[in-house]
Design a protein around this motif. Structure first.
Motif, mmCIF file in Angstrom:
data_model
loop_
_atom_site.group_PDB
_atom_site.id
_atom_site.type_symbol
_atom_site.label_atom_id
_atom_site.label_comp_id
_atom_site.label_asym_id
_atom_site.label_seq_id
_atom_site.Cartn_x
_atom_site.Cartn_y
_atom_site.Cartn_z
ATOM 1 N N GLN A 36 0.833 -1.204 0.000
ATOM 2 C CA GLN A 36 0.000 0.000 0.000
ATOM 3 C C GLN A 36 0.867 1.252 0.000
ATOM 4 O OE1 GLN A 36 -2.909 -0.275 3.184
ATOM 5 N NE2 GLN A 36 -3.400 -2.379 2.636
ATOM 6 N N LEU A 37 1.965 1.216 0.764
ATOM 7 C CA LEU A 37 2.880 2.359 0.769
ATOM 8 C C LEU A 37 3.505 2.560 -0.608
ATOM 9 C CD1 LEU A 37 4.668 1.702 4.190
ATOM 10 C CD2 LEU A 37 3.042 3.536 3.705
ATOM 11 N N LEU A 38 3.889 1.462 -1.252
ATOM 12 C CA LEU A 38 4.492 1.555 -2.583
ATOM 13 C C LEU A 38 3.498 2.113 -3.605
ATOM 14 C CD1 LEU A 38 6.641 1.001 -4.744
ATOM 15 C CD2 LEU A 38 5.836 -1.375 -4.829
ATOM 16 N N LEU A 39 2.296 1.580 -3.637
ATOM 17 C CA LEU A 39 1.311 2.048 -4.627
ATOM 18 C C LEU A 39 0.908 3.490 -4.366
ATOM 19 C CD1 LEU A 39 -1.019 -1.033 -5.242
ATOM 20 C CD2 LEU A 39 1.005 -0.289 -6.499
ATOM 21 N N ALA A 40 0.898 3.911 -3.105
ATOM 22 C CA ALA A 40 0.570 5.305 -2.796
ATOM 23 C C ALA A 40 1.619 6.256 -3.363
ATOM 24 C CB ALA A 40 0.451 5.495 -1.287
ATOM 25 N N ALA A 41 2.850 5.758 -3.528
ATOM 26 C CA ALA A 41 3.924 6.587 -4.081
ATOM 27 C C ALA A 41 4.115 6.365 -5.573
ATOM 28 C CB ALA A 41 5.234 6.282 -3.353
ATOM 29 N N THR A 42 3.259 5.558 -6.195
ATOM 30 C CA THR A 42 3.407 5.204 -7.611
ATOM 31 C C THR A 42 2.536 6.094 -8.492
ATOM 32 O OG1 THR A 42 3.949 2.905 -7.088
ATOM 33 C CG2 THR A 42 3.118 3.345 -9.303
ATOM 34 N N ALA A 43 3.160 6.696 -9.504
ATOM 35 C CA ALA A 43 2.415 7.504 -10.477
ATOM 36 C C ALA A 43 1.866 6.640 -11.591
ATOM 37 C CB ALA A 43 3.323 8.598 -11.052
ATOM 38 N N SER A 44 2.641 5.656 -12.054
ATOM 39 C CA SER A 44 2.180 4.782 -13.133
ATOM 40 C C SER A 44 2.914 3.457 -13.084
ATOM 41 C CB SER A 44 2.397 5.440 -14.499
ATOM 42 O OG SER A 44 3.781 5.634 -14.755
ATOM 43 N N LEU A 45 2.256 2.437 -13.609
ATOM 44 C CA LEU A 45 2.809 1.092 -13.702
ATOM 45 C C LEU A 45 2.365 0.550 -15.053
ATOM 46 C CD1 LEU A 45 4.381 -1.102 -12.167
ATOM 47 C CD2 LEU A 45 2.251 -1.791 -11.073
ATOM 48 N N GLU A 46 3.280 0.512 -16.034
ATOM 49 C CA GLU A 46 2.892 0.251 -17.422
ATOM 50 C C GLU A 46 3.826 -0.749 -18.088
ATOM 51 O OE1 GLU A 46 3.137 4.152 -19.062
ATOM 52 O OE2 GLU A 46 1.094 4.710 -18.446
ATOM 53 N N ALA A 47 3.238 -1.566 -18.974
ATOM 54 C CA ALA A 47 4.020 -2.527 -19.758
ATOM 55 C C ALA A 47 4.651 -1.830 -20.953
ATOM 56 C CB ALA A 47 3.126 -3.669 -20.220
ATOM 57 N N ASN A 48 5.922 -2.110 -21.196
ATOM 58 C CA ASN A 48 6.617 -1.596 -22.380
ATOM 59 C C ASN A 48 6.527 -2.585 -23.533
ATOM 60 O OD1 ASN A 48 7.361 0.401 -20.578
ATOM 61 N ND2 ASN A 48 9.398 -0.441 -20.219
ATOM 62 N N ASP A 49 6.673 -3.866 -23.214
ATOM 63 C CA ASP A 49 6.485 -4.950 -24.176
ATOM 64 C C ASP A 49 6.133 -6.188 -23.366
ATOM 65 O OD1 ASP A 49 8.954 -6.208 -23.288
ATOM 66 O OD2 ASP A 49 10.049 -4.808 -24.559
ATOM 67 N N ALA A 50 6.158 -7.355 -24.007
ATOM 68 C CA ALA A 50 5.694 -8.572 -23.335
ATOM 69 C C ALA A 50 6.533 -8.925 -22.108
ATOM 70 C CB ALA A 50 5.695 -9.735 -24.318
ATOM 71 N N ARG A 51 7.816 -8.542 -22.104
ATOM 72 C CA ARG A 51 8.702 -8.937 -21.008
ATOM 73 C C ARG A 51 9.195 -7.765 -20.167
ATOM 74 N NH1 ARG A 51 13.513 -11.858 -23.587
ATOM 75 N NH2 ARG A 51 14.267 -11.723 -21.426
ATOM 76 N N THR A 52 8.790 -6.548 -20.471
ATOM 77 C CA THR A 52 9.333 -5.380 -19.786
ATOM 78 C C THR A 52 8.207 -4.476 -19.287
ATOM 79 O OG1 THR A 52 11.184 -5.447 -21.340
ATOM 80 C CG2 THR A 52 10.991 -3.486 -19.971
ATOM 81 N N PHE A 53 8.344 -3.960 -18.058
ATOM 82 C CA PHE A 53 7.392 -2.983 -17.546
ATOM 83 C C PHE A 53 8.129 -1.952 -16.713
ATOM 84 C CE2 PHE A 53 7.522 -6.361 -14.408
ATOM 85 C CZ PHE A 53 7.412 -5.735 -13.170
ATOM 86 N N THR A 54 7.497 -0.791 -16.555
ATOM 87 C CA THR A 54 8.116 0.336 -15.856
ATOM 88 C C THR A 54 7.215 0.820 -14.735
ATOM 89 O OG1 THR A 54 9.337 1.056 -17.809
ATOM 90 C CG2 THR A 54 8.979 2.698 -16.089
ATOM 91 N N LEU A 55 7.816 1.036 -13.570
ATOM 92 C CA LEU A 55 7.133 1.634 -12.432
ATOM 93 C C LEU A 55 7.711 3.025 -12.235
ATOM 94 C CD1 LEU A 55 6.359 -0.033 -9.019
ATOM 95 C CD2 LEU A 55 7.401 2.225 -9.090
ATOM 96 N N THR A 56 6.837 4.026 -12.307
ATOM 97 C CA THR A 56 7.259 5.418 -12.133
ATOM 98 C C THR A 56 6.678 5.956 -10.833
ATOM 99 O OG1 THR A 56 7.311 5.734 -14.531
ATOM 100 C CG2 THR A 56 7.301 7.712 -13.166
ATOM 101 N N LEU A 57 7.547 6.503 -9.986
ATOM 102 C CA LEU A 57 7.123 7.036 -8.692
ATOM 103 C C LEU A 57 6.706 8.490 -8.815
ATOM 104 C CD1 LEU A 57 10.035 5.574 -6.519
ATOM 105 C CD2 LEU A 57 7.682 4.728 -6.593
ATOM 106 N N SER A 58 5.749 8.889 -7.990
ATOM 107 C CA SER A 58 5.333 10.295 -7.924
ATOM 108 C C SER A 58 6.164 11.065 -6.905
ATOM 109 C CB SER A 58 3.851 10.382 -7.559
ATOM 110 O OG SER A 58 3.606 9.759 -6.308
#
Length: 524
Positions: free
Chosen positions: A125-147
């Motif tokens: 919950q603490l992590l998601l509260a600090a997360t701006a976006s969580l998106e897939a780049n391709d089938a094997r890669t994704f990016t978590l961007t913090l706010s």
């Protein structure tokens, strides 16, 4: 006669040639493990029970894993990259990862799994509260961007305890976080068919042929999970003496927790290996949502009443498996150990407890203490704690039952008159009490966790703690968080010990850890 003799010789030669093939075709005996608790709940995102966590590690896998030294290493991940400002994490999955239905593991699956886990876990919950976006780049890669800065992204995705961020297919991870899943498709080393599960008897796991272990050796929960048994079983044996007899008779291979009364005898047995594994801390959990423990003075009275030395003596463990009085909420003799300095801890004792009860206006309200009689570790803690609370003046009503029933009742927030509870014993290995972010007693502050403790000053401290990456600041904040814990009495420390575990001597490759690990093990 000579022709008959030659024929017999031919049969003998053929049988010798076929013998290795026939022996290899014989069914391999399963690896049989007796857990310390009954397996009752199968969704590892719903339950915090140790048995459910161990079920999770059989069937599912994690992006990051912790090794025996507490280091976080890639598991399902091939690697991760962090931006210079520390606000963007890019994760890449290992090639060839498959679900048990032989479909590929994708970035979208992992994103859905992180979101479902994060809705229930304190650190999540603490992590998601600090997360701006969580998106897939391709089938094997994704990016978590913090706010905003959050210093524990990797630690969150690799946390080994309480609620573990296990990865599931997106369709399963789409299940409401408050509703148990009904399909158990993971990417871990074993598959599980719920139709084969016999509650109160055994849970059966089958080796997943499509699992590709990492190349490095197994180390704690990290490294290559090489499975050498086609079948593994969690066997349910509630009676302690029957468990030990089954181990001695070679009917089971491992006991997660060896009853203390049998440690001495089994240490002298050639057929069994006895080990003290890690450090475990039993606690008494109080229900802050209902009287009498909604009153902080009453909680402090209970804190003063409990004597760790007496509780540990009641365990009956050999001296080398028990530790001194430990007031640190982070396991003593671990890197995060911080000596507790709160004045409440220096004034413990029966008279202090009675004085606090008088100040609180305690009026003999019922304290329903849940006692799991089938747990070799929790039962003796409960027995001594109940007596100590009664001696201090608490009106304790003991509710004795098996662990599965205790665990179910512990989830009820209602008053005791409506089936609720007041106190219960629980136990955590050191991997669960390593730091403020891994310990449920701090990470779940002001969140929906059994006990329903909420200390507003600690909430602010936790926000500051998770935002910093400076080791010195972390340690200073951890010390302050610990003092708030003891002031609010989120839980009461009941002691600390090294838990004895036992397994058959013919097993090789047993990985020492806080709970039984089935990979890497083979039978000689």
């Amino acid at each position: 006669m000579r022709m008959l003799t030659a024929f017999r010789r031919g049969l003998l030669a053929a049988s010798l040639l076929l013998a290795p093939l026939v022996a290899h075709a014989q069914p391999q005996r399963p690896l049989r493990i007796v857990l310390g608790q009954e397996l009752a709940v199968l969704d590892p995102i719903i339950s915090t029970n140790n048995a459910t966590r161990q079920f999770g590690y059989m069937v599912f896998d994690t992006l990051v894993a912790v090794d025996s030294q507490g280091r976080y290493r890639p598991q399902m991940l091939e690697n991760w990259q962090v931006s210079e400002d520390g606000l963007r994490y890019t994760f890449r999955l290992r090639e060839g990862l498959l679900w048990h239905d032989n479909t590929p593991v994708t970035a979208e699956d992992c994103i859905a799994s992180i979101r479902r886990w994060g809705a229930r876990d304190g650190l999540g919950q603490l992590l998601l509260a600090a997360t701006a976006s969580l998106e897939a780049n391709d089938a094997r890669t994704f990016t978590l961007t913090l706010s905003r800065p959050f210093g524990f992204v990797i630690e969150a995705l690799g946390k080994p305890g309480t609620i573990v961020p296990f990865m599931m297919p997106a369709r399963i991870a789409a299940t409401n976080p408050n509703t148990a899943i009904t399909e158990f498709i993971g990417s871990g080393p074993y598959t599980f068919n719920r139709a084969e599960w016999r509650t109160g008897d055994r849970a059966i796991f089958r080796r997943f042929a499509g699992y590709v272990p990492r190349q490095e050796p197994a180390d704690g929960l990290a490294g290559g999970k090489v499975v050498n048994f086609d079948t593994a079983e969690f066997v349910s044996i509630t009676d302690a003496s029957t468990r030990v007899a089954a181990l001695q008779a070679n009917e089971v291979d491992m006991l997660e927790f060896l009853p203390p009364d049998y440690v001495g005898n089994l240490r002298r047995s050639r057929g069994v290996v006895v080990r003290g594994v890690g450090q475990f801390m039993p606690y008494v959990s109080l229900n802050h949502a209902q009287p009498p423990f909604n009153n902080p003075l009453v909680r402090q009275a209970a804190q003063a009443a409990l004597n760790q030395e007496e509780i540990m003596a009641g365990m009956g463990l050999p001296p080398d498996l028990t530790l001194r009085d430990c007031t640190s909420i982070f396991a003593c003799n671990t890197p995060y150990f911080i000596e507790a300095t709160h004045p409440n801890l220096a004034r413990r004792g029966v008279e202090r407890a009675r004085e606090l009860l008088r100040q609180a206006g305690y009026n003999n309200e019922r304290v329903v203490f849940l006692h799991p009689t089938d747990s070799v570790n929790l039962s003796p803690v409960a027995q001594v704690a109940i007596q100590q609370l009664r001696t201090a003046g608490f009106n304790v009503e003991e509710w004795a039952s098996d662990w599965a029933s205790v665990a179910a009742r512990r989830l009820k927030r209602e008053p005791v008159e409506q089936g609720g509870w007041s106190a219960v014993t629980i136990i955590w290995p050191s991997i669960d009490v390593w730091s403020p972010i891994t310990f449920a007693g701090t990470a779940f502050n002001c969140r929906n966790y059994p006990g329903w403790f909420c200390d507003e000053p600690m909430r602010a401290l936790m926000d500051r703690y998770t935002a910093t990456a400076d080791p010195a600041q972390r340690r200073e904040l951890a010390s302050t968080i610990q003092n708030r814990f003891h002031e609010n009495v989120n839980f009461i420390i009941a002691g600390q010990m090294s838990v004895p575990t036992a397994y058959r001597a013919e097993l090789d490759g047993v990985v020492p850890f806080a709970f039984p690990i089935p990979w890497g093990v083979r039978r000689r």
